[in-house]
Design an enzyme around this catalytic site. Sequence first.
Site, PDB file in Angstrom:
ATOM      1  N   GLN A 183       0.670  -1.365   0.384  1.00 22.88           N
ATOM      2  CA  GLN A 183       0.124   0.110  -0.720  1.00 22.88           C
ATOM      3  C   GLN A 183       0.886   1.057  -0.311  1.00 22.88           C
ATOM      4  O   GLN A 183       0.466   2.503  -0.451  1.00 22.88           O
ATOM      5  CB  GLN A 183      -0.789  -0.172   0.592  1.00 22.88           C
ATOM      6  CG  GLN A 183      -0.139   0.005   2.963  1.00 22.88           C
ATOM      7  CD  GLN A 183      -0.146  -1.494   2.693  1.00 22.88           C
ATOM      8  OE1 GLN A 183      -0.031  -2.715   2.615  1.00 22.88           O
ATOM      9  NE2 GLN A 183      -0.004  -1.543   4.124  1.00 22.88           N
ATOM     10  N   SER A 229      19.519 -11.081   0.615  1.00 23.07           N
ATOM     11  CA  SER A 229      21.099 -10.795   0.816  1.00 23.07           C
ATOM     12  C   SER A 229      22.086 -11.479   0.197  1.00 23.07           C
ATOM     13  O   SER A 229      21.449 -13.021   0.653  1.00 23.07           O
ATOM     14  CB  SER A 229      21.410  -9.938   2.465  1.00 23.07           C
ATOM     15  OG  SER A 229      22.774  -9.292   2.308  1.00 23.07           O
ATOM     16  N   GLN A 251      25.640 -12.288   6.655  1.00 22.76           N
ATOM     17  CA  GLN A 251      24.112 -11.995   6.055  1.00 22.76           C
ATOM     18  C   GLN A 251      23.970 -13.002   6.160  1.00 22.76           C
ATOM     19  O   GLN A 251      21.966 -12.824   6.067  1.00 22.76           O
ATOM     20  CB  GLN A 251      25.092 -12.119   4.716  1.00 22.76           C
ATOM     21  CG  GLN A 251      25.888 -10.898   4.031  1.00 22.76           C
ATOM     22  CD  GLN A 251      25.514  -9.460   4.394  1.00 22.76           C
ATOM     23  OE1 GLN A 251      24.541  -8.723   3.768  1.00 22.76           O
ATOM     24  NE2 GLN A 251      25.549  -8.712   5.411  1.00 22.76           N
ATOM     25  N   HIS A 254      20.189 -11.718   7.639  1.00 19.44           N
ATOM     26  CA  HIS A 254      19.713 -10.952   7.558  1.00 19.44           C
ATOM     27  C   HIS A 254      18.199 -12.193   6.841  1.00 19.44           C
ATOM     28  O   HIS A 254      16.721 -11.590   7.464  1.00 19.44           O
ATOM     29  CB  HIS A 254      19.208 -10.967   5.956  1.00 19.44           C
ATOM     30  CG  HIS A 254      20.344  -9.227   6.420  1.00 19.44           C
ATOM     31  ND1 HIS A 254      19.708  -8.238   6.730  1.00 19.44           N
ATOM     32  CD2 HIS A 254      21.722  -9.429   6.062  1.00 19.44           C
ATOM     33  CE1 HIS A 254      21.157  -6.929   6.300  1.00 19.44           C
ATOM     34  NE2 HIS A 254      22.239  -7.794   6.246  1.00 19.44           N
ATOM     35  N   GLU A 319      25.942 -10.083  -4.855  1.00 20.83           N
ATOM     36  CA  GLU A 319      25.275  -8.547  -3.737  1.00 20.83           C
ATOM     37  C   GLU A 319      26.772  -7.792  -3.157  1.00 20.83           C
ATOM     38  O   GLU A 319      27.677  -7.277  -3.465  1.00 20.83           O
ATOM     39  CB  GLU A 319      24.723  -8.755  -2.962  1.00 20.83           C
ATOM     40  CG  GLU A 319      24.028  -7.547  -1.757  1.00 20.83           C
ATOM     41  CD  GLU A 319      22.848  -7.165  -1.022  1.00 20.83           C
ATOM     42  OE1 GLU A 319      22.650  -6.543  -0.768  1.00 20.83           O
ATOM     43  OE2 GLU A 319      22.744  -8.737  -0.495  1.00 20.83           O
ATOM     44  N   HIS A 320      27.415  -9.025  -2.274  1.00 20.76           N
ATOM     45  CA  HIS A 320      28.777  -8.484  -1.444  1.00 20.76           C
ATOM     46  C   HIS A 320      29.775  -9.078  -1.488  1.00 20.76           C
ATOM     47  O   HIS A 320      29.962 -10.708  -1.571  1.00 20.76           O
ATOM     48  CB  HIS A 320      28.470  -8.349  -0.130  1.00 20.76           C
ATOM     49  CG  HIS A 320      27.754  -7.413   0.197  1.00 20.76           C
ATOM     50  ND1 HIS A 320      26.021  -8.048   0.462  1.00 20.76           N
ATOM     51  CD2 HIS A 320      27.881  -5.948   0.662  1.00 20.76           C
ATOM     52  CE1 HIS A 320      25.239  -6.933   1.094  1.00 20.76           C
ATOM     53  NE2 HIS A 320      26.232  -5.866   0.317  1.00 20.76           N
ATOM     54  N   ASP A 355      27.878  -1.533   4.818  1.00 18.03           N
ATOM     55  CA  ASP A 355      26.563  -1.633   4.832  1.00 18.03           C
ATOM     56  C   ASP A 355      25.962  -0.229   5.964  1.00 18.03           C
ATOM     57  O   ASP A 355      25.003   0.551   5.921  1.00 18.03           O
ATOM     58  CB  ASP A 355      26.135  -2.493   5.718  1.00 18.03           C
ATOM     59  CG  ASP A 355      25.435  -4.619   5.164  1.00 18.03           C
ATOM     60  OD1 ASP A 355      25.601  -3.759   4.455  1.00 18.03           O
ATOM     61  OD2 ASP A 355      25.299  -5.297   6.056  1.00 18.03           O
ATOM     62  N   GLU A 409      14.504   3.825 -44.930  1.00 13.26           N
ATOM     63  CA  GLU A 409      13.463   3.829 -44.003  1.00 13.26           C
ATOM     64  C   GLU A 409      11.860   3.947 -43.892  1.00 13.26           C
ATOM     65  O   GLU A 409      11.254   3.333 -43.049  1.00 13.26           O
ATOM     66  CB  GLU A 409      13.762   3.762 -42.489  1.00 13.26           C
ATOM     67  CG  GLU A 409      15.356   3.674 -41.496  1.00 13.26           C
ATOM     68  CD  GLU A 409      15.502   4.118 -40.849  1.00 13.26           C
ATOM     69  OE1 GLU A 409      14.477   5.249 -39.990  1.00 13.26           O
ATOM     70  OE2 GLU A 409      16.468   4.033 -40.267  1.00 13.26           O
ATOM     71  N   HIS A 414       9.281  12.527 -42.416  1.00 16.18           N
ATOM     72  CA  HIS A 414      10.950  12.376 -42.359  1.00 16.18           C
ATOM     73  C   HIS A 414      11.864  13.503 -43.114  1.00 16.18           C
ATOM     74  O   HIS A 414      12.354  14.781 -43.110  1.00 16.18           O
ATOM     75  CB  HIS A 414      11.395  11.581 -41.932  1.00 16.18           C
ATOM     76  CG  HIS A 414      11.047  11.009 -40.811  1.00 16.18           C
ATOM     77  ND1 HIS A 414      10.203  10.530 -40.219  1.00 16.18           N
ATOM     78  CD2 HIS A 414      11.436  11.832 -38.810  1.00 16.18           C
ATOM     79  CE1 HIS A 414       9.655  10.110 -38.730  1.00 16.18           C
ATOM     80  NE2 HIS A 414      10.912  10.266 -38.187  1.00 16.18           N
TER      81      HIS A 414
END
Length: 424
Positions: A183, A229, A251, A254, A319-320, A355, A409, A414
């Site tokens: 939401q 992660s 990690q 997480h 990611e890391h 981090d 084309e 054009h």
Amino acid sequence: MEWIKNQELKFLNKRKLNVSSEREKAVREIIANVKKSGDAALREYTIKFDNVILEDFKVTKEEIDSAYHQAPKGIVDIIKEAAANIKAFHEKQKPESWLEVQPDGSILGQRVTPLDAVGVYVPGGTAAYPSSVLMGAIPALAAGVEKVVIVSPPQENGTIADGVLIAANEIGLTDIYKVGGAQAIAALAYGTETMPKVDKIVGPGNQYVALAKREVFGTVDIDSLAGPSEIVVLADDSAEPNWIAADLLSQAEHDPMSMAVLVTPSEALGKAVESEMSNLLSMLPRKEIAERSIKDFGKIILVEHLEDGAEIVNQLAPEHLEIMVEQKAEERILKAIKHAGAIFIGSYSTEPVGDYFAGPNHIIPTNGTAKFGSPLSVESFIKRSSMIRYSREALIENAAKIAGFARYEGLEAHARAIEARLKR
């Protein structure tokens, strides 16, 4: 931890986002309801999902003042210093507009302008992530975005976590709203009676948040569809097993689907890390989450040489990435790395440094998307407009070529737009 010796990486497929049709349908219904009913829908979902009754969603000055009174000693100064480090790093990323006069008098260039409004989603509820505020908002502010809106789920007391409020206040943000979940993403994308519409939404969240971001993409821009992660440590036998185990767990705690992988040519190091892992796990407050992560996605990949390990890293595109090898080998191995979101070099460059404090952004591509994606940056909050001021001489010289290209084309109008100017 599972040992892998044949470089088989099929386990990565288990981490792909598998979404049930029921969840997708639920997210679409939430978005449609918020789009139609605005604040009334937000109140409905805040009661349903957060068990909180709210009349006003915007955070008040009194709530921010209260957060400072509740904060542990020293944390405000830490947040201030982290914010300064992050700002200093991102200020260096700012691109410049440019113009160049051609020999024929034409002017070509590029104009760089910031987005007008950005929304930063900050996970909340039972946890507080002030670092997500700093990492999501500071690059936008450095880019020159005028309106940065923070959204975060309310706690049981009806307000947002103290640390989130402090971090937002310290970097000068006042548009802070007590709304979470799909939401909140819908409200940012379409606006409500009290919440402003933005042009881009960034920040991590649960699967419902990710699905909502996917649904509104096109109405607004988004940073990415972030997954759980992940960390990969590429190490030789010069590395400290206890430190590697601690970093892998940083990690793993997480999320049960977080990935923690050691890639090494040293079987002895792998066994030592595995032993240390058992000891450290027993002392973690989030032990159950970390245990599940290590059981399902904790891997030790044994390779013959460090260069083979670098190739595995490129396939994982983590990611890391931490590189813990002998110093004389660092440059050689670093050159072999092509795909990683954030790279930590040396034994003292533990992932949590990035981090929270060093300065580079911690909103980083996951699930292998580092092969084509980049960390959140100032560039994420700017857009470029190309500029052309064609001279009379340049048009006369190139008109026939341009018209010819257009007719090739099949676009006659054009060509005639060019030739209309030659008739005068």
